[in-house]
Design a protein around this motif. Structure first.
Motif, PDB file in Angstrom:
ATOM      1  N   TYR A 167      20.177 109.541  -3.926  1.00 32.99           N
ATOM      2  CA  TYR A 167      18.715 109.425  -3.981  1.00 32.99           C
ATOM      3  C   TYR A 167      18.074 110.532  -3.144  1.00 32.99           C
ATOM      4  N   TRP A 168      17.009 111.121  -3.693  1.00 32.05           N
ATOM      5  CA  TRP A 168      16.265 112.176  -3.016  1.00 32.05           C
ATOM      6  C   TRP A 168      14.814 111.744  -2.839  1.00 32.05           C
ATOM      7  N   LEU A 169      14.146 112.393  -1.897  1.00 31.52           N
ATOM      8  CA  LEU A 169      12.716 112.169  -1.688  1.00 31.52           C
ATOM      9  C   LEU A 169      11.935 113.091  -2.627  1.00 31.52           C
ATOM     10  N   VAL A 170      10.948 112.523  -3.306  1.00 29.24           N
ATOM     11  CA  VAL A 170      10.111 113.291  -4.231  1.00 29.24           C
ATOM     12  C   VAL A 170       8.661 113.174  -3.776  1.00 29.24           C
ATOM     13  N   LEU A 171       8.021 114.329  -3.546  1.00 32.38           N
ATOM     14  CA  LEU A 171       6.637 114.367  -3.079  1.00 32.38           C
ATOM     15  C   LEU A 171       5.746 114.948  -4.172  1.00 32.38           C
ATOM     16  N   PRO A 172       4.443 114.637  -4.126  1.00 31.28           N
ATOM     17  CA  PRO A 172       3.524 115.127  -5.151  1.00 31.28           C
ATOM     18  C   PRO A 172       3.442 116.650  -5.162  1.00 31.28           C
ATOM     19  N   PRO A 195       2.230 107.701   2.117  1.00 30.57           N
ATOM     20  CA  PRO A 195       2.209 106.521   1.250  1.00 30.57           C
ATOM     21  C   PRO A 195       3.298 106.656   0.188  1.00 30.57           C
ATOM     22  N   GLN A 196       3.900 105.522  -0.169  1.00 33.13           N
ATOM     23  CA  GLN A 196       5.032 105.528  -1.087  1.00 33.13           C
ATOM     24  C   GLN A 196       4.704 104.766  -2.370  1.00 33.13           C
ATOM     25  N   VAL A 197       5.227 105.273  -3.477  1.00 32.65           N
ATOM     26  CA  VAL A 197       5.205 104.562  -4.752  1.00 32.65           C
ATOM     27  C   VAL A 197       6.539 103.832  -4.860  1.00 32.65           C
ATOM     28  N   THR A 198       6.503 102.504  -4.877  1.00 33.14           N
ATOM     29  CA  THR A 198       7.735 101.724  -4.836  1.00 33.14           C
ATOM     30  C   THR A 198       7.796 100.736  -5.999  1.00 33.14           C
ATOM     31  N   VAL A 199       8.945 100.084  -6.120  1.00 33.73           N
ATOM     32  CA  VAL A 199       9.131  99.005  -7.092  1.00 33.73           C
ATOM     33  C   VAL A 199       9.477  97.745  -6.321  1.00 33.73           C
ATOM     34  N   PRO A 200       9.313  96.562  -6.920  1.00 34.04           N
ATOM     35  CA  PRO A 200       9.676  95.326  -6.217  1.00 34.04           C
ATOM     36  C   PRO A 200      11.133  95.348  -5.789  1.00 34.04           C
ATOM     37  N   ARG A 201      11.410  94.886  -4.600  1.00 34.82           N
ATOM     38  CA  ARG A 201      12.771  94.955  -4.062  1.00 34.82           C
ATOM     39  C   ARG A 201      13.776  94.276  -4.990  1.00 34.82           C
ATOM     40  N   GLY A 202      13.454  93.136  -5.520  1.00 30.21           N
ATOM     41  CA  GLY A 202      14.409  92.393  -6.334  1.00 30.21           C
ATOM     42  C   GLY A 202      14.763  93.053  -7.651  1.00 30.21           C
ATOM     43  N   ILE A 210      17.754 101.538   0.412  1.00 29.34           N
ATOM     44  CA  ILE A 210      16.904 102.644   0.839  1.00 29.34           C
ATOM     45  C   ILE A 210      16.056 102.215   2.026  1.00 29.34           C
ATOM     46  N   GLU A 211      15.469 101.030   1.938  1.00 29.28           N
ATOM     47  CA  GLU A 211      14.633 100.534   3.040  1.00 29.28           C
ATOM     48  C   GLU A 211      15.459 100.381   4.314  1.00 29.28           C
ATOM     49  N   GLN A 212      16.673  99.887   4.188  1.00 28.27           N
ATOM     50  CA  GLN A 212      17.532  99.707   5.364  1.00 28.27           C
ATOM     51  C   GLN A 212      17.892 101.044   5.994  1.00 28.27           C
ATOM     52  N   ALA A 213      18.213 102.048   5.149  1.00 26.68           N
ATOM     53  CA  ALA A 213      18.574 103.364   5.673  1.00 26.68           C
ATOM     54  C   ALA A 213      17.393 104.007   6.391  1.00 26.68           C
ATOM     55  N   SER A 269      23.116 106.796  -1.136  1.00 27.28           N
ATOM     56  CA  SER A 269      23.775 106.821  -2.441  1.00 27.28           C
ATOM     57  C   SER A 269      24.260 105.425  -2.809  1.00 27.28           C
ATOM     58  N   ARG A 270      24.555 105.250  -4.087  1.00 26.49           N
ATOM     59  CA  ARG A 270      25.040 103.963  -4.582  1.00 26.49           C
ATOM     60  C   ARG A 270      25.989 104.201  -5.748  1.00 26.49           C
ATOM     61  N   ALA A 271      27.088 103.481  -5.750  1.00 24.89           N
ATOM     62  CA  ALA A 271      28.045 103.590  -6.847  1.00 24.89           C
ATOM     63  C   ALA A 271      27.469 102.958  -8.111  1.00 24.89           C
ATOM     64  N   TYR A 272      27.925 103.418  -9.255  1.00 27.36           N
ATOM     65  CA  TYR A 272      27.536 102.825 -10.531  1.00 27.36           C
ATOM     66  C   TYR A 272      28.771 102.726 -11.417  1.00 27.36           C
TER      67      TYR A 272
END
Length: 297
Positions: A167-172, A195-202, A210-213, A269-272
């Motif tokens: 995962y990378w950080l993306v800025l406007p 300010p961040q554009v996010t999705v519901p945690r669940g 990401i939030e924990q890191a 990162s996360r395995a898939y």
């Protein structure tokens, strides 16, 4: 009853109404209504309560959903069990995948699969909730799910890791001069207070990680917009609403559209991989797993 009635019934269930089902099926609304009414006459019970312009499942309707899904799954499985004279699979294969994984690796895997097995058509469904991966397979929606790992509630199912997504950080666009001062890779401890554009945690297991890191680095995510549809994050970022974290392939595509991107240190990162029932795979499903295993380290 016939297969069209079953298909229309499940479309109404899955899309929460007759009009929406008709739009997805690309048929007229009366066609769906007549099919449902015919099915109710043949079964002798109402399947939906009509409430205003909407419908709600009756207890009989709820009881029919599981068997109806198995009927359609059996039909698709029968199609997928076909082989040509050379023993190569044909028919149809149903796969569900996270939107972030559809671009890579799913598109790459499907391309490799279709080059080798051109007589198999593939339907890619949208996996919006990763916690539902196992139930989608058990309920007969698909043969294979491509999702982030570890997958939940997978007792009796096979899980095959294919790779790791970063995962990378993306800025406007136009984030200078701020972006000019941000190193690449960007230490999480130096994450700018944007300010961040996010999705519901669940909706995604990766969101919590990401939030924990970020929290472990002594920073915080300050949501400006929470969007239900993950694919909507990038348009909001490009519109200047805020920053977000995107999978590397999507972040690189965002950079081509003018966004400012930074890799992160330490990496997030996360395995898939694949989730499937090995005992229930069709020849087409087994071939797809084989292609995936050969294509990914």
């Amino acid at each position: 009853m016939d297969l069209h009635q079953i298909k229309y019934f499940l479309a109404v269930v899955d899309h929460n109404g007759i009009n929406a089902a008709a739009a997805v099926l690309d048929v007229a609304q009366p066609t769906v209504s007549q099919a449902i009414q015919g099915l109710e006459r043949e079964l002798g019970v109402p399947l939906f309560h009509r409430i205003g312009r909407g419908v709600v499942l009756t207890s009989a309707g709820h009881s029919l959903v599981g068997p109806a899904r198995r009927i359609l799954r059996d039909v698709v499985a029968a199609e997928g069990s076909l082989v040509d004279a050379a023993g190569r699979p044909r028919g149809r294969l149903d796969v569900f995948a996270m939107a972030a994984l559809s671009a890579d690796p799913v598109a790459r895997l499907v391309g490799a699969f279709r080059r080798e097995f051109p007589k198999v058509s593939i339907r890619i469904g949208d996996l919006r909730d990763e916690t539902a991966a196992a139930s989608l397979i058990r309920e007969g929606h698909c043969e294979i799910v491509v999702c982030h790992l570890p997958a939940m509630d997978c007792a009796g199912l096979a899980v095959r890791e294919l790779g790791v997504q970063e995962y990378w950080l993306v800025l406007p666009p136009g984030s200078a001069p701020l972006s000019d001062s941000l190193p690449d890779p960007l230490p999480l401890a130096e994450l700018p207070d944007l300010p961040q554009v996010t999705v519901p945690r669940g909706s995604s297991l990766a969101v919590g990680e990401i939030e924990q890191a970020v929290a472990a680095a002594g920073r915080a995510i300050r949501p400006s917009v929470v969007v239900e549809h993950r694919e909507a994050r990038l348009p909001f970022v490009l519109a200047g609403v805020g920053a977000t974290f995107l999978e590397r392939s999507m972040a690189e595509a965002a950079a081509a559209r003018g966004a400012v991107v930074r890799s992160l240190e330490p990496r997030i990162s996360r395995a898939y991989g694949l989730v499937y029932d090995p005992a229930a795979l069709s020849p087409a499903g087994r071939a797809f797993v084989g292609v995936a295993e050969a294509s990914c380290p």
